[in-house]
Design a protein around this motif. Sequence first.
Motif, PDB file in Angstrom:
ATOM      1  N   ALA A 211       0.841  -1.205   0.000  1.00  0.00           N
ATOM      2  CA  ALA A 211       0.000   0.000   0.000  1.00  0.00           C
ATOM      3  C   ALA A 211       0.875   1.253   0.000  1.00  0.00           C
ATOM      4  N   ALA A 212       0.348   2.305  -0.611  1.00  0.00           N
ATOM      5  CA  ALA A 212       1.002   3.619  -0.606  1.00  0.00           C
ATOM      6  C   ALA A 212      -0.072   4.680  -0.452  1.00  0.00           C
ATOM      7  N   ALA A 213       0.319   5.816   0.122  1.00  0.00           N
ATOM      8  CA  ALA A 213      -0.653   6.886   0.337  1.00  0.00           C
ATOM      9  C   ALA A 213       0.040   8.244   0.308  1.00  0.00           C
ATOM     10  N   LEU A 214      -0.702   9.240  -0.156  1.00  0.00           N
ATOM     11  CA  LEU A 214      -0.269  10.634  -0.114  1.00  0.00           C
ATOM     12  C   LEU A 214      -1.286  11.392   0.722  1.00  0.00           C
ATOM     13  N   LEU A 215      -0.822  12.035   1.788  1.00  0.00           N
ATOM     14  CA  LEU A 215      -1.710  12.736   2.708  1.00  0.00           C
ATOM     15  C   LEU A 215      -1.299  14.198   2.817  1.00  0.00           C
TER      16      LEU A 215
ATOM     17  N   ALA B 206      10.727  14.410  11.071  1.00  0.00           N
ATOM     18  CA  ALA B 206      12.012  13.902  10.591  1.00  0.00           C
ATOM     19  C   ALA B 206      12.543  14.751   9.434  1.00  0.00           C
ATOM     20  N   GLU B 207      13.877  14.868   9.343  1.00  0.00           N
ATOM     21  CA  GLU B 207      14.506  15.634   8.273  1.00  0.00           C
ATOM     22  C   GLU B 207      14.466  14.904   6.941  1.00  0.00           C
ATOM     23  N   GLY B 208      14.437  13.578   7.000  1.00  0.00           N
ATOM     24  CA  GLY B 208      14.420  12.772   5.780  1.00  0.00           C
ATOM     25  C   GLY B 208      13.491  11.574   5.941  1.00  0.00           C
ATOM     26  N   PRO B 209      13.594  10.583   5.034  1.00  0.00           N
ATOM     27  CA  PRO B 209      12.759   9.386   5.140  1.00  0.00           C
ATOM     28  C   PRO B 209      13.019   8.651   6.450  1.00  0.00           C
ATOM     29  N   LEU B 210      11.997   7.966   6.913  1.00  0.00           N
ATOM     30  CA  LEU B 210      12.071   7.270   8.196  1.00  0.00           C
ATOM     31  C   LEU B 210      11.448   5.890   8.047  1.00  0.00           C
ATOM     32  N   ARG B 211      12.153   4.886   8.598  1.00  0.00           N
ATOM     33  CA  ARG B 211      11.619   3.513   8.600  1.00  0.00           C
ATOM     34  C   ARG B 211      11.390   3.091  10.036  1.00  0.00           C
ATOM     35  N   PHE B 212      10.196   2.538  10.293  1.00  0.00           N
ATOM     36  CA  PHE B 212       9.876   2.056  11.629  1.00  0.00           C
ATOM     37  C   PHE B 212      10.224   0.574  11.724  1.00  0.00           C
ATOM     38  N   PRO B 213      10.891   0.147  12.788  1.00  0.00           N
ATOM     39  CA  PRO B 213      11.221  -1.278  12.944  1.00  0.00           C
ATOM     40  C   PRO B 213       9.948  -2.123  12.934  1.00  0.00           C
TER      41      PRO B 213
ATOM     42  N   PRO C  41      -1.879  -6.829  11.116  1.00  0.00           N
ATOM     43  CA  PRO C  41      -1.248  -5.512  11.256  1.00  0.00           C
ATOM     44  C   PRO C  41      -0.141  -5.299  10.222  1.00  0.00           C
ATOM     45  N   VAL C  42       0.107  -4.030   9.899  1.00  0.00           N
ATOM     46  CA  VAL C  42       1.221  -3.674   9.022  1.00  0.00           C
ATOM     47  C   VAL C  42       2.530  -3.991   9.750  1.00  0.00           C
ATOM     48  N   HIS C  43       3.495  -4.618   9.024  1.00  0.00           N
ATOM     49  CA  HIS C  43       4.748  -5.033   9.658  1.00  0.00           C
ATOM     50  C   HIS C  43       5.941  -4.168   9.264  1.00  0.00           C
ATOM     51  N   ASP C  44       5.882  -3.538   8.093  1.00  0.00           N
ATOM     52  CA  ASP C  44       7.004  -2.705   7.681  1.00  0.00           C
ATOM     53  C   ASP C  44       6.440  -1.409   7.113  1.00  0.00           C
ATOM     54  N   CYS C  45       6.982  -0.314   7.583  1.00  0.00           N
ATOM     55  CA  CYS C  45       6.414   0.990   7.235  1.00  0.00           C
ATOM     56  C   CYS C  45       7.541   2.002   7.054  1.00  0.00           C
ATOM     57  N   VAL C  46       7.530   2.710   5.910  1.00  0.00           N
ATOM     58  CA  VAL C  46       8.457   3.812   5.682  1.00  0.00           C
ATOM     59  C   VAL C  46       7.650   5.010   5.201  1.00  0.00           C
ATOM     60  N   GLY C  47       8.235   6.169   5.334  1.00  0.00           N
ATOM     61  CA  GLY C  47       7.554   7.365   4.858  1.00  0.00           C
ATOM     62  C   GLY C  47       8.470   8.561   4.913  1.00  0.00           C
ATOM     63  N   CYS C  48       8.032   9.639   4.306  1.00  0.00           N
ATOM     64  CA  CYS C  48       8.797  10.882   4.353  1.00  0.00           C
ATOM     65  C   CYS C  48       7.841  12.056   4.246  1.00  0.00           C
ATOM     66  N   ALA C  49       8.248  13.171   4.809  1.00  0.00           N
ATOM     67  CA  ALA C  49       7.456  14.396   4.721  1.00  0.00           C
ATOM     68  C   ALA C  49       7.617  15.005   3.336  1.00  0.00           C
TER      69      ALA C  49
ATOM     70  N   LEU D 202       2.488  13.993   3.788  1.00  0.00           N
ATOM     71  CA  LEU D 202       3.294  12.782   3.933  1.00  0.00           C
ATOM     72  C   LEU D 202       3.133  11.869   2.728  1.00  0.00           C
ATOM     73  N   LEU D 203       4.198  11.115   2.454  1.00  0.00           N
ATOM     74  CA  LEU D 203       4.194  10.030   1.489  1.00  0.00           C
ATOM     75  C   LEU D 203       4.533   8.771   2.294  1.00  0.00           C
ATOM     76  N   THR D 204       3.670   7.760   2.281  1.00  0.00           N
ATOM     77  CA  THR D 204       3.883   6.565   3.111  1.00  0.00           C
ATOM     78  C   THR D 204       3.815   5.298   2.266  1.00  0.00           C
ATOM     79  N   LEU D 205       4.634   4.307   2.656  1.00  0.00           N
ATOM     80  CA  LEU D 205       4.623   2.970   2.054  1.00  0.00           C
ATOM     81  C   LEU D 205       4.478   1.950   3.180  1.00  0.00           C
ATOM     82  N   ASP D 206       3.655   0.950   2.955  1.00  0.00           N
ATOM     83  CA  ASP D 206       3.427  -0.072   3.977  1.00  0.00           C
ATOM     84  C   ASP D 206       3.407  -1.453   3.352  1.00  0.00           C
ATOM     85  N   ASP D 207       3.846  -2.423   4.144  1.00  0.00           N
ATOM     86  CA  ASP D 207       3.853  -3.806   3.682  1.00  0.00           C
ATOM     87  C   ASP D 207       3.525  -4.731   4.857  1.00  0.00           C
ATOM     88  N   LEU D 208       2.813  -5.797   4.545  1.00  0.00           N
ATOM     89  CA  LEU D 208       2.429  -6.750   5.589  1.00  0.00           C
ATOM     90  C   LEU D 208       3.563  -7.695   5.943  1.00  0.00           C
TER      91      LEU D 208
END
Length: 543
Positions: A42-46, A84-91, A112-120, A130-136
């Motif tokens: 999944a991807a989203a622009l907010l 965040a100043e740049g892209p961020l990945r959540f463990p 639940p989503v298991h891997d998530c990255v995004g950037c402002a 925000l621009l977000t990417l998510d993966d199960l």
Amino acid sequence: MTSHPLLQAIIPLVADLARELPATERYRRLLEALRVLLPCDAAALLRLEDGWLVPLAVDGLSGDTLGRRFRVEEHPRFAALLEAEGPLRFPPDSTLPDPYDGLVESHRGHLPVHDCVGCAVRFDHKPWGLLTLDDLAPERFSSLDLAVLQSFGSLAAATVSVAARIEQLHSRAEHESLRAEGYRLAATPRSRSLIGRSPSMRQLQKEIELVAASELPVLIQGETGVGKELVAEALHARSARASRPMISLNCAALPDTLVESELFGHVKGAFTGAIGERPGKFELADGGTLFLDEVGELALNVQAKLLRVLQSGQLQRLGSDREHRVDVRLIAASNRNLADEVREGRLRADFYHRLSVYPLHVPPLRERGRDVLLLGGFFLEENRSRLGLGGLRLDAGAQQALLAHGWPGNVRELEHLLGRSVLKALGRQPNRPRILSLTAEDLDLPKTRTEPAVPPAEGHAPVTTAQNVSLREAVAQLERRLVTDTLARHGFNRAAAARALGLDRANLARLAKRLGVAELPGNARGTGQRGASRSSAPQRSSR
């Protein structure tokens, strides 16, 4: 020689920058290219608006996501990405709740989503969204993906910039004050706004933009619960009077004896209980907008006095002979067909024509297609926030049930249904879940789009369907039977019957009088007694 995948994805988007495209199409292409470059679920622009993140485009998320509004302070992941100043990945084992848990379409259930990255996305050196990417799947994204996302984030900012510039040019061409209006709305945001992407709602929004900047009176018509007041608020917010107040009055909620005082004000001693001088709604709305809801409920004598004010801009408070001049733009609303009311003699023709200089029709929810999912997402997010849940979603069956229902109560019915269903579903859980999924069974809706049958009560014949009976007469028969049965079921207690019918007491009294059942005595029980009451001297209806 094969081009680098990043270039292959970016080149078409760069070419799009020089094309005149709707903003929604630009954002859709952006996410489509991003998922080709960085495969994910999944991807989203907010977009960031007054502390809320509003989804503008989603790819791979549930259809109701576009109707949601995410309050940043309630979602720590979103807050971290914006800071965040740049892209961020959540463990993958991060304890921070993910707003998209249960909303990814590629999986049945609510894994639940298991891997998530995004950037402002930054515009004019400020966070725009925000621009977000998510993966199960865990460990889906890598440090290389973050570098690619950083480049793509810059392109997203350019896309946003182009879309914003084009929108600004269009806005200036239509009305130079819209830019200032945007800043005013940002300073005083409304809690709710019109949500919908169906053709009928796009047309309505286009007409709102067209007529809002004028001074023309507007008549908003539509069924109960479609959101006529939101349309009025949108008209006021986009008008040159936006910095002045919008004053509202529900004409059906007041007895006839108080309507004039509410509209025009009164002086001390004008009537029993008038212990001081008081301005009316017209004076309070001076320089701004007056919204009269259910304007068809006004008595004929009030219509005549109101017409004089609309024509001359002058009014007199009750009990006073002094003239007050007001400058008010009128917006009126009704769930009745006011042209029919004129033909029936319940509405003055000159008053009707004064109101309906620019008529707007708000479409019922059953004619708005997949808008029901956008609205559902909005109300679900409100309930999620209010109940403190980590996630609240509709499964596929629930979405189909919403799409299939006929919605006789329109958007208000949807709001109440979802609020009720969430509480019921939550109450059936042995332990409070982090992600709550609503099923079709939780909604308890008919499986097909049909109107519920109303069986005739004992002593009543079914509604006639003879060919010589008009639709209006058939509807009146059904209304008469429903009102009579409800009154009888509640012992002719008008307050209880009004609550059962979803009306206020004054509305029920007027409806009963119009249908010819207003003279039913409070102690009547059987059919014979009712007939006797009609043939004898009229009884006073209890209030």
